[in-house]
Scaffold this motif. Structure first.
Motif, PDB file in Angstrom:
ATOM      1  N   SER A  35      39.866  43.789  38.981  1.00  0.00           N
ATOM      2  CA  SER A  35      40.470  42.474  39.179  1.00  0.00           C
ATOM      3  C   SER A  35      40.992  41.930  37.857  1.00  0.00           C
ATOM      4  N   ILE A  37      42.898  39.229  35.076  1.00  0.00           N
ATOM      5  CA  ILE A  37      42.866  37.803  34.773  1.00  0.00           C
ATOM      6  C   ILE A  37      44.221  37.417  34.197  1.00  0.00           C
ATOM      7  N   VAL A  61      43.453  29.451  35.200  1.00  0.00           N
ATOM      8  CA  VAL A  61      43.063  30.858  35.146  1.00  0.00           C
ATOM      9  C   VAL A  61      43.098  31.433  36.555  1.00  0.00           C
ATOM     10  N   SER A  63      42.015  34.551  38.882  1.00  0.00           N
ATOM     11  CA  SER A  63      41.129  35.703  38.990  1.00  0.00           C
ATOM     12  C   SER A  63      40.504  35.701  40.386  1.00  0.00           C
ATOM     13  N   VAL A  67      34.672  33.643  36.901  1.00  0.00           N
ATOM     14  CA  VAL A  67      34.838  33.925  35.477  1.00  0.00           C
ATOM     15  C   VAL A  67      33.867  33.094  34.653  1.00  0.00           C
ATOM     16  N   THR A  68      33.560  33.607  33.463  1.00  0.00           N
ATOM     17  CA  THR A  68      32.821  32.840  32.462  1.00  0.00           C
ATOM     18  C   THR A  68      33.779  32.509  31.327  1.00  0.00           C
ATOM     19  N   TRP A  69      33.559  31.327  30.709  1.00  0.00           N
ATOM     20  CA  TRP A  69      34.450  30.824  29.677  1.00  0.00           C
ATOM     21  C   TRP A  69      33.708  30.762  28.347  1.00  0.00           C
ATOM     22  N   VAL A 115      37.861  34.787  28.377  1.00  0.00           N
ATOM     23  CA  VAL A 115      37.540  34.688  29.803  1.00  0.00           C
ATOM     24  C   VAL A 115      37.123  36.074  30.311  1.00  0.00           C
ATOM     25  N   ASP A 116      35.991  36.137  31.026  1.00  0.00           N
ATOM     26  CA  ASP A 116      35.412  37.410  31.486  1.00  0.00           C
ATOM     27  C   ASP A 116      35.047  37.265  32.961  1.00  0.00           C
ATOM     28  N   ASN A 117      35.531  38.195  33.809  1.00  0.00           N
ATOM     29  CA  ASN A 117      35.153  38.180  35.232  1.00  0.00           C
ATOM     30  C   ASN A 117      34.301  39.380  35.626  1.00  0.00           C
ATOM     31  N   ASP A 120      37.365  42.427  33.900  1.00  0.00           N
ATOM     32  CA  ASP A 120      38.465  42.273  32.958  1.00  0.00           C
ATOM     33  C   ASP A 120      38.098  41.166  31.965  1.00  0.00           C
ATOM     34  N   ILE A 121      38.626  41.271  30.754  1.00  0.00           N
ATOM     35  CA  ILE A 121      38.457  40.245  29.732  1.00  0.00           C
ATOM     36  C   ILE A 121      39.843  39.875  29.212  1.00  0.00           C
TER      37      ILE A 121
END
Length: 494
Positions: A35, A37, A61, A63, A67-69, A115-117, A120-121
């Motif tokens: 996935s 971003i 964003v 996604s 996600v984490t920020w 941003v990390d899901n 993907d980063i």
């Protein structure tokens, strides 16, 4: 033995072939697509006032997974080879999608979002301006009799313009320094220098008051750091500053006094040192110019030049003075520097034949005089009182003569016709551009003309703003200050 090795080689060859076949027949239908971003298009610049929380909600964003920020910021790396978003150090400040953080340091920084899901980063970078509210704009040192003031025309952010926030202060010095009384202001000088990771930023304001005070001002907050009393210590006062020099871990400017002496003003310690070598070499110096030019790699040089009608001299770091005498029988009318070349062009007039003129050039180090042109004319539209102002956005230089503004190509006779004619009654006091101490896309695009109109009611000083690309009027600030003495663009300091 040979037969055994032959069998092994054959076995390896068969095995390699089977592996290759297996790879070519790999069934990829069961592999999962990661996935990605993505971000929406937003401005790369964010402005926030110091002490106020930054709540940024313009970034979207995209996604398919949560996600984490992670927000982090730091000073831009300035070493050779550094990329546009490289930082000297980085501090993680927030995991909130809207940042929601209060910055406690003034300046320009890099703001980074990670941003990390889980699959993907992605990264997003911004230029972050933490503003004092007085960060960039035009300073006008003005006088009403002996009383002086420092007007400020602010360059507002898009957000401030939209909100209709204050644009003009008629006396910023008095507002920020109520315990000081400013009188008989003579000149301004701004410097930003960094050494060993420490920034040494100074705005100098000189006066001809009873003490010959030079105010050393912190340019981000506009508060006085310290003062020098030239009358008390040297029996004179500063007329003007000249040049901006750096040597090792030192930074300084030179200044010319009312009696033609030259001093060095140290920008680390605020010490003044009289340069007696200038007087012993060239005598009293009645005038000065800056030799200001930029190189192709973006470096800007601002060297001092003190002069009489017969010579130009330049004090050096070593305590010696460079001296460039003019040809015998010729006198300096005026001179200026090509902003994108290390060439200073000098207009000379014959002392015996006032119709004979010539143009020569020299380098910033006053190496020697080179011939450019000769011509005859009963008079030219330029004199020793002409004020010059160059720009990287123009191949010419702007200058004043007879209450009008001309442009000069520097390699031929001064212009026959003015480029800019101001409204009736306006007397030109000074010129400046939005010079920002570096080569950038938005610097030196505007010409500022400070004027005085004795017939105007109320405050009689004004500033007219022209677009350098077209020489057209962009905006006028009429009656915003007393009689202008000096203009200086207060560029943003990181």
């Amino acid at each position: 033995m040979k037969a055994r090795f032959a069998i092994l080689r054959l076995a390896f060859a068969v095995l390699a072939g089977l592996c290759a076949a297996a790879c070519y027949k790999l069934d990829e239908s069961h592999l999962k697509t990661l996935s990605p971003i993505s971000f929406n298009e937003v401005s790369e610049t964010i402005n926030v006032s110091i002490g106020q929380p930054l709540v940024y909600d313009k970034l979207e964003v995209t996604s398919s997974l949560p996600v984490t920020w992670q927000w982090a910021y730091g000073k831009k790396k300035t070493s050779s080879g550094a990329g546009p978003w490289d930082m000297d150090s980085m501090e993680v400040i927030s995991s909130d999608p809207k940042v929601n953080y209060v910055f406690s340091k003034l300046g320009t920084f890099i703001l980074r979002l990670r941003v990390d899901n889980g699959e993907d980063i992605a990264y997003k970078y911004f230029t972050l301006n933490v503003n004092s509210g007085l960060d960039e704009g035009l300073l006008v040192l003005a006088a009403d009799g002996d009383a002086s003031s420092l007007a400020f025309i602010k360059k507002r952010t898009p957000e401030e313009t939209e909100a209709g926030s204050q644009e003009v202060w008629d006396d910023l010095f008095g507002l920020m320094n109520p315990s000081y009384t400013l009188s008989k202001g003579t000149s301004l000088f701004l410097s930003a220098f960094t050494s060993g990771g420490i920034s040494y930023n100074h705005l100098l304001l000189s006066t001809a008051d009873d003490d010959g005070t030079i105010y050393d001002i912190e340019p981000k907050t506009m508060t006085v750091i310290t003062t020098n009393k030239m009358v008390r210590d040297y029996g004179t006062w500063c007329c003007d500053f000249s040049g901006r020099q750096t040597a090792g871990t030192g930074a300084y400017t030179f200044l010319r006094t009312a009696d033609g002496r030259v001093f060095r003003h140290d920008l680390f310690t605020a010490f003044l040192t009289e340069r007696t070598d200038v007087y012993s070499t060239a005598g009293s110096m009645p005038r000065n110019h800056d030799i200001l030019y930029s190189s192709s790699n973006g470096s800007t040089y601002c060297k001092s030049a003190f002069y009489t009608e017969d010579m130009i001299c330049q004090p050096q770091t070593s305590g010696t003075t460079l001296l460039l005498p003019m040809p015998s029988g010729w006198k300096i009318v005026n001179f200026c520097t090509d902003r994108d070349a290390n060439r200073t062009y000098i207009l000379l007039q014959s002392k015996t034949d006032p119709t004979a003129w010539q143009i020569k050039y020299t380098s910033g180090s006053l190496a020697k005089l080179e011939d450019v042109a000769e011509f005859t004319a009963t008079s030219v539209n330029m004199d020793s009182e002409s004020i010059f102002c160059g720009s990287l956005r123009s191949n010419d230089v702007y200058y004043t003569f007879g209450g009008k503004v001309y442009r000069w190509g520097m390699t031929g006779a001064p212009a026959a016709n003015p480029t800019i004619t101001l409204p009736a009654g306006e007397e030109i006091c000074d010129l400046a551009t939005n010079f920002t101490n570096t080569v950038s896309s938005d610097s030196e695009t505007l010409l500022y003309i400070a004027t005085f109109n004795p017939g105007r009611s109320g405050k009689k000083g004004s500033v007219y703003v022209y677009d350098i690309a077209t020489d057209t009027l962009v905006k006028s600030y009429e009656g915003v200050c007393d009689k202008p003495v000096r203009l200086l663009y207060k560029y943003r300091i990181s």
